[in-house]
Write a protein that holds these residues in place. Structure first.
Motif, mmCIF file in Angstrom:
data_model
loop_
_atom_site.group_PDB
_atom_site.id
_atom_site.type_symbol
_atom_site.label_atom_id
_atom_site.label_comp_id
_atom_site.label_asym_id
_atom_site.label_seq_id
_atom_site.Cartn_x
_atom_site.Cartn_y
_atom_site.Cartn_z
ATOM 1 N N ALA A 171 91.550 144.324 130.155
ATOM 2 C CA ALA A 171 90.534 144.488 131.198
ATOM 3 C C ALA A 171 90.747 145.802 131.940
ATOM 4 N N SER A 172 89.650 146.421 132.360
ATOM 5 C CA SER A 172 89.723 147.682 133.100
ATOM 6 C C SER A 172 89.480 147.437 134.586
ATOM 7 N N GLU A 173 89.739 148.462 135.386
ATOM 8 C CA GLU A 173 89.486 148.385 136.824
ATOM 9 C C GLU A 173 88.967 149.740 137.305
ATOM 10 N N PRO A 174 88.280 149.782 138.454
ATOM 11 C CA PRO A 174 87.752 151.056 138.944
ATOM 12 C C PRO A 174 88.869 152.059 139.244
ATOM 13 N N SER A 175 88.537 153.334 139.111
ATOM 14 C CA SER A 175 89.427 154.415 139.543
ATOM 15 C C SER A 175 88.949 154.927 140.889
ATOM 16 N N VAL A 176 89.876 155.413 141.699
ATOM 17 C CA VAL A 176 89.559 155.898 143.041
ATOM 18 C C VAL A 176 90.247 157.231 143.297
ATOM 19 N N ILE A 177 89.807 157.929 144.333
ATOM 20 C CA ILE A 177 90.446 159.162 144.798
ATOM 21 C C ILE A 177 91.296 158.813 146.001
ATOM 22 N N LEU A 178 92.555 159.251 145.990
ATOM 23 C CA LEU A 178 93.456 159.012 147.106
ATOM 24 C C LEU A 178 93.718 160.319 147.845
ATOM 25 N N THR A 179 93.659 160.259 149.182
ATOM 26 C CA THR A 179 93.969 161.401 150.033
ATOM 27 C C THR A 179 94.881 160.936 151.161
ATOM 28 N N ARG A 180 95.472 161.887 151.845
ATOM 29 C CA ARG A 180 96.248 161.511 153.027
ATOM 30 C C ARG A 180 95.285 161.035 154.117
ATOM 31 N N ARG A 181 95.792 160.286 155.058
ATOM 32 C CA ARG A 181 94.987 159.823 156.174
ATOM 33 C C ARG A 181 94.456 161.017 156.958
ATOM 34 N N ASP A 182 93.170 160.971 157.332
ATOM 35 C CA ASP A 182 92.507 162.043 158.100
ATOM 36 C C ASP A 182 92.468 163.364 157.335
ATOM 37 N N HIS A 183 92.347 163.311 156.038
ATOM 38 C CA HIS A 183 92.176 164.517 155.224
ATOM 39 C C HIS A 183 90.887 165.230 155.646
ATOM 40 N N PRO A 184 90.853 166.569 155.603
ATOM 41 C CA PRO A 184 89.632 167.292 155.988
ATOM 42 C C PRO A 184 88.376 166.817 155.264
ATOM 43 N N LEU A 185 88.511 166.414 154.008
ATOM 44 C CA LEU A 185 87.356 165.929 153.266
ATOM 45 C C LEU A 185 86.807 164.636 153.861
ATOM 46 N N ILE A 186 87.711 163.785 154.331
ATOM 47 C CA ILE A 186 87.298 162.523 154.921
ATOM 48 C C ILE A 186 86.664 162.767 156.281
ATOM 49 N N ALA A 187 87.350 163.559 157.092
ATOM 50 C CA ALA A 187 86.872 163.820 158.449
ATOM 51 C C ALA A 187 85.514 164.515 158.448
ATOM 52 N N GLY A 188 85.285 165.393 157.443
ATOM 53 C CA GLY A 188 84.035 166.144 157.414
ATOM 54 C C GLY A 188 82.961 165.528 156.549
ATOM 55 N N ALA A 189 83.216 164.326 155.987
ATOM 56 C CA ALA A 189 82.250 163.663 155.108
ATOM 57 C C ALA A 189 81.748 164.648 154.051
ATOM 58 N N ALA A 190 82.674 165.234 153.320
ATOM 59 C CA ALA A 190 82.356 166.300 152.378
ATOM 60 C C ALA A 190 81.507 165.789 151.215
ATOM 61 N N PRO A 191 80.687 166.669 150.622
ATOM 62 C CA PRO A 191 79.916 166.286 149.426
ATOM 63 C C PRO A 191 80.842 166.104 148.227
#
Length: 326
Positions: A171-191
């Protein structure tokens, strides 16, 4: 033909000394000499030129040596596997694992196996896991130095020597992107494409994995030499992600555990990305009861990861880059 005489031939051929060969075989010089004379009579060939000081293999011996060594090796494997199938000797269970499976399915399967072995007929088994890349692990499987290979990744469409190997897809499972907490990409809602602008770290990323990445992401990843950093394990990659703006991809089950441990945010890929798992074994080799039990434990671990309640919720949100929170 007495198989023991073939062993006697192999030992003398290898050591080229009656004294050394007799010592290794725990035979007297005369017993070894008599055994080899019998073999020569059976084959109607002279295998060694003997003098008072040396033993020299003949051309016939040189031509037969490789085949005899293979016969002895196959006989030893047959004896070992027969013992294991009878349950008389569990011996060692040797598993090969890629970094993805090593940090996800394999520990869970080992825990299940260990619980099942205690007090059972298989209690004497000694599991060992060797971590490596796909090609190296397949080579070891073909040489029969490992019992199973556990793969984890995006694509298994190009397994080498597939005609000699049985592939059990799990069986397979979804893959995700992991970043540090409060990464600039997260904070800025990057495309979505902005994630490629940051360095990526992974244990490995075989070229065939790009087949599962749609355009324009595939071309950009190839052009930029994805991944930027390669480390030996998912654990080392995760430590780097926690300490920097480097990002990584991982199976959802690994991401959930990292997020619960703290310091990590988890984001969906901007396209459908699944981590698949597979077990490889030789077609013409019987598995020991312990290897069968371990394979079943792996399949159970994969099913558990795929059916996790949060996985179902996550799959429905996977078509756009979205911050995932438990």
């Amino acid at each position: 033909m007495d198989f023991r005489r073939l062993r006697h031939f192999e030992t003398l051929y290898r050591l080229k000394s009656f004294r050394l060969a007799a010592d290794e075989l725990s035979l007297t010089h005369s017993a070894l000499s008599k055994s080899l004379r019998k073999l020569e009579e059976e084959l109607d060939l002279t295998l060694f030129d003997r003098t008072t000081r040396s033993v020299v293999p003949t051309r016939a011996a040189d031509q037969l040596a490789g085949q005899i060594v293979r016969m002895i090796h196959e006989a030893d494997l047959l004896t070992r596997e027969a013992r294991m199938l009878r349950g008389a000797s569990m011996g060692a269970l040797v598993v090969g694992a890629e970094p993805v499976s090593m940090d996800t399915l394999v520990p869970r399967a080992l825990a299940t196996l260990a619980a099942g072995l205690h007090g059972s007929a298989h209690e004497g088994v000694r599991p060992t896991v060797q971590v490596g890349d796909e090609r190296g692990l397949v080579d070891r499987l073909l040489l029969r130095t490992i019992d199973l290979v556990v793969l984890g990744g995006l694509d298994f469409s190009a397994i080498p020597f597939e005609d000699s190997i049985t592939i059990q897809r799990l069986a397979s499972e979804p893959s995700v992107i992991l970043t540090r907490r409060d990464h600039p990409l997260i904070a800025g809602a990057a495309p979505p494409m902005a994630y490629i602008d940051y360095p990526w770290v992974l244990p490995a990323f075989p070229g065939n994995n790009f087949l599962r990445v749609p355009e324009p992401y595939r071309s950009e990843m190839v052009r930029r030499g994805f991944p930027t950093i390669i480390l030996e394990s998912f654990g080392a990659c995760l430590d780097l992600v926690r300490r920097s703006d480097v990002v990584m991809g991982a199976p959802l089950s690994f991401g959930l555990a990292a997020q619960e441990a703290g310091g990590i945010d988890m984001v969906t890929f901007p396209f459908i990305a699944e981590t698949g798992y597979a077990i490889l074994r030789l077609r013409n080799r019987s598995l020991s009861p312990a290897a069968h039990a371990f394979a079943e434990a792996l399949a159970q671990a994969a099913r558990s990861a795929a059916s996790h309640a949060r996985v179902a919720e996550f799959r429905g949100r996977q078509r756009g880059t979205t911050l995932y929170t438990p």
